[in-house]
Design a protein around this motif. Structure first.
Motif, short mmCIF file in Angstrom:
data_model
loop_
_atom_site.label_atom_id
_atom_site.label_comp_id
_atom_site.label_asym_id
_atom_site.label_seq_id
_atom_site.Cartn_x
_atom_site.Cartn_y
_atom_site.Cartn_z
N THR A 134 0.82 -1.23 -0.05
CA THR A 134 0.10 -0.11 -0.07
C THR A 134 0.89 1.20 0.01
O THR A 134 0.39 2.22 -0.38
CB THR A 134 -0.81 -0.05 1.21
OG1 THR A 134 -0.19 0.04 2.54
CG2 THR A 134 -2.03 -1.03 1.24
N THR A 135 2.13 1.17 0.12
CA THR A 135 3.19 2.42 0.28
C THR A 135 4.08 2.55 -0.75
O THR A 135 4.79 3.33 -0.58
CB THR A 135 3.66 2.45 1.63
OG1 THR A 135 4.54 1.23 1.86
CG2 THR A 135 2.96 2.48 2.83
N ASP A 251 5.55 5.34 4.66
CA ASP A 251 4.46 5.99 3.97
C ASP A 251 4.95 7.44 3.63
O ASP A 251 4.58 8.35 4.34
CB ASP A 251 3.17 5.91 4.80
CG ASP A 251 2.03 6.27 4.20
OD1 ASP A 251 1.91 6.59 2.99
OD2 ASP A 251 0.78 6.32 4.79
N GLY A 254 1.87 9.34 3.51
CA GLY A 254 1.28 9.88 4.54
C GLY A 254 2.13 11.01 5.09
O GLY A 254 1.41 11.96 5.59
N GLU A 275 -5.04 5.83 11.58
CA GLU A 275 -5.89 4.82 10.60
C GLU A 275 -7.06 4.49 11.43
O GLU A 275 -7.04 4.15 12.50
CB GLU A 275 -5.08 3.61 10.37
CG GLU A 275 -4.53 2.84 11.53
CD GLU A 275 -3.44 1.82 11.04
OE1 GLU A 275 -4.03 0.47 11.23
OE2 GLU A 275 -2.54 1.94 10.52
N VAL A 277 -9.31 1.58 12.34
CA VAL A 277 -9.11 0.11 12.46
C VAL A 277 -10.39 -0.74 12.82
O VAL A 277 -10.67 -1.77 12.24
CB VAL A 277 -8.25 -0.24 13.58
CG1 VAL A 277 -6.57 0.20 13.26
CG2 VAL A 277 -8.48 0.54 15.09
N VAL A 289 -9.68 5.69 15.77
CA VAL A 289 -8.63 6.26 14.89
C VAL A 289 -7.14 5.71 15.89
O VAL A 289 -7.30 5.93 17.03
CB VAL A 289 -8.58 7.74 14.78
CG1 VAL A 289 -7.33 8.21 14.26
CG2 VAL A 289 -9.75 7.93 13.84
N HIS A 291 -2.92 4.05 16.25
CA HIS A 291 -1.53 3.73 15.64
C HIS A 291 -0.77 3.92 17.10
O HIS A 291 -1.01 4.29 18.32
CB HIS A 291 -0.96 4.18 14.64
CG HIS A 291 -0.14 3.47 13.90
ND1 HIS A 291 1.00 3.09 14.11
CD2 HIS A 291 -0.75 2.59 12.63
CE1 HIS A 291 1.25 2.04 13.18
NE2 HIS A 291 0.38 1.79 12.17
N ARG A 334 -6.15 12.60 3.55
CA ARG A 334 -5.08 11.42 2.86
C ARG A 334 -4.88 12.06 1.56
O ARG A 334 -5.82 12.00 0.63
CB ARG A 334 -5.76 10.21 2.79
CG ARG A 334 -4.93 9.16 2.34
CD ARG A 334 -3.56 8.89 2.94
NE ARG A 334 -2.77 8.14 2.06
CZ ARG A 334 -1.59 7.42 2.57
NH1 ARG A 334 -1.43 7.64 3.69
NH2 ARG A 334 -0.98 6.84 1.74
N HIS A 383 -5.25 2.86 4.67
CA HIS A 383 -5.86 2.92 5.94
C HIS A 383 -5.24 4.24 6.55
O HIS A 383 -5.80 4.68 7.54
CB HIS A 383 -5.66 1.76 6.59
CG HIS A 383 -4.16 1.19 6.46
ND1 HIS A 383 -3.49 0.74 5.39
CD2 HIS A 383 -3.36 0.76 7.60
CE1 HIS A 383 -2.27 0.48 5.78
NE2 HIS A 383 -2.31 0.37 7.08
N HIS A 384 -4.07 4.56 6.13
CA HIS A 384 -3.16 5.60 6.91
C HIS A 384 -4.00 7.06 6.67
O HIS A 384 -4.07 7.26 5.26
CB HIS A 384 -1.70 5.67 6.64
CG HIS A 384 -1.19 4.32 6.95
ND1 HIS A 384 0.39 4.11 6.83
CD2 HIS A 384 -1.29 3.64 7.97
CE1 HIS A 384 0.67 3.22 7.33
NE2 HIS A 384 -0.25 2.63 8.06
N MET A 385 -4.05 7.81 7.30
CA MET A 385 -4.59 9.30 7.17
C MET A 385 -4.04 10.26 8.12
O MET A 385 -3.75 9.96 9.26
CB MET A 385 -6.18 9.42 7.10
CG MET A 385 -6.80 9.24 8.34
SD MET A 385 -8.38 8.91 7.87
CE MET A 385 -8.40 7.00 7.48
#
Length: 403
Positions: A134-135, A251, A254, A275, A277, A289, A291, A334, A383-385
């Motif tokens: 994804t990155t 990322d 990101g 992210e 989850v 949200v 991480h 994002r 999923h990362h923002m």
């Protein structure tokens, strides 16, 4: 001091170029200057703010002092004809809230635009982890289209420099740890060695950012760093994040997202690459949200920072940060792209109550969860923002006009 006709264009352009301005504010007081407005804006190529005060009533004899609204219609048409993007504040009186709010939103947007026009430098420690597809990014496109430069930082060199810094500064770091234990709980460490290396890694990251003029760092995360330091290094990222924004898991998009939302806040609040989850177990409009490595300033005041074991990956090592983040309004964004097309997802929300979990987390309530979920799912997002406290959605959307 007023632009009245075409003959003034070159003098104005020269004046503003010499002053190295970031944007243009063109308040109108009548009609008839649309050609000059258009050419000044086109030659300078900067974000443009268009506004004019609401006209007074006609005089008793029927004549009018000025026709500002008429001039605004004309200038906006010329700007569009010349393909000059602009921001417009509704025609209002000078003491109305719309003007103040419009100027503030525009200036926040200009701060975002300036990041890419001046150039963003992101340091990448290590390389992309193999299974994080994804990155995967295209550095050439980022450099060519958005003036984003990714500076590769060798993982071996970084580890060696951090370990050397830990060895040379051990006494000072041990003193710092004694003070940190007043506000932070450290669990799962047999001795201070891994913690000293984590603090040294923090200082090495800050030194790299300072020496190379970096606005963000993207970090590989595991497993090389974890093995070399004898601990997970999330506390180092939490400690760095208030000064230099951090994107984990390599990322790069990101990191850009973090920079944009921080610029929208005039860099007054640090961003956290979070992210979604899980959805809230009871609130259909909310999600968790989450991480690790959130900036320490985002901690809920009632929470104590805890550095402990990884609860997802089986490992004897410690070093994961655990604390709930504070309550308040948030903006989430994002920056991402696919097949050469780039977009920015932007949303505003507010934190809400929810059950406790581990690492760094907060529950966030949005206006229309199905819309958010489908937007992020259908992409091109992952999923990362970036999450930042405060509402800056209008500024980010406005910045997209110029990017």
């Amino acid at each position: 001091g007023l632009v009245k006709d075409q003959s003034h264009v070159d003098a104005v352009v020269e004046h503003f170029r010499a002053a190295n301005v970031d944007a243009l504010f063109m308040p109108h007081c009548n009609f008839g200057t649309e050609g000059a407005v258009g050419m000044i804006a086109r030659k300078l190529g900067l974000p443009v703010l268009l506004w004019g005060p609401r006209d007074e009533a006609p005089l008793p004899d029927g004549t009018r002092l000025r026709d500002t609204l008429c001039g605004l219609f004309a200038s906006s048409h010329v700007l569009r004809t010349l393909r000059v993007p602009f921001t417009y504040i509704d025609n209002c009186r000078i003491d109305e809230p719309a003007l103040r709010q419009g100027v503030e939103t525009f200036l926040r947007a200009v701060s975002v635009v300036a990041a890419m026009r001046q150039g963003i430098r992101i340091g990448h420690i290590g390389q992309r982890i193999d299974f994080f597809w994804t990155t995967i990014i295209n550095e050439g496109q980022l450099l060519d289209r958005f003036n984003v430069q990714v500076l590769p930082l060798d993982m071996v060199d970084f580890i060696r420099a951090s370990q050397d810094r830990a060895h040379r500064g051990r006494a000072g770091y041990e003193t710092e740890l004694r003070d940190l234990r007043q506000t932070t709980t450290f669990e799962g460490f047999a001795d201070d060695g891994p913690l000293v290396r984590i603090l040294a890694m923090r200082d090495q990251m800050l030194a790299l950012a300072r020496d190379h003029g970096l606005e963000a760092l993207a970090v590989q995360e595991f497993t090389s760093l974890v093995d070399a330091m004898g601990a997970y290094c999330c506390y180092a990222e939490s400690a760095v994040g208030d000064e230099v924004t951090i994107a984990y898991e390599s990322d790069i998009h990101g990191a850009i997202s973090n920079i944009l939302v921080q610029r929208a806040s005039f860099n007054q609040a640090p961003a956290f690459l979070a992210e979604f989850v899980i959805r809230h177990p009871e609130n259909d409009q909310a999600g968790c949200v989450w991480h690790a490595g959130a900036p320490l300033s985002l901690r809920d005041p009632a929470e104590r920072v805890r550095v402990g074991r990884h609860w997802i990956l089986p490992s004897p090592l410690s070093g994961m940060t655990h604390f709930r983040m504070k309550q308040g309004p948030v903006t989430m964004a994002r920056f991402d792209g696919c097949h050469g097309e780039f977009v920015l997802a932007v949303g505003e929300a507010h934190t809400c109550d929810g059950p406790p979990t581990l690492n760094n987390y907060v529950w966030v309530e949005v206006d229309d969860w199905p819309h958010w979920e489908r937007t992020l799912m259908e992409g091109p997002f992952i999923h990362h923002m970036a999450m930042n406290y405060g509402h800056y959605g209008n500024a980010l959307r406005e910045a997209c006009r110029y990017l």
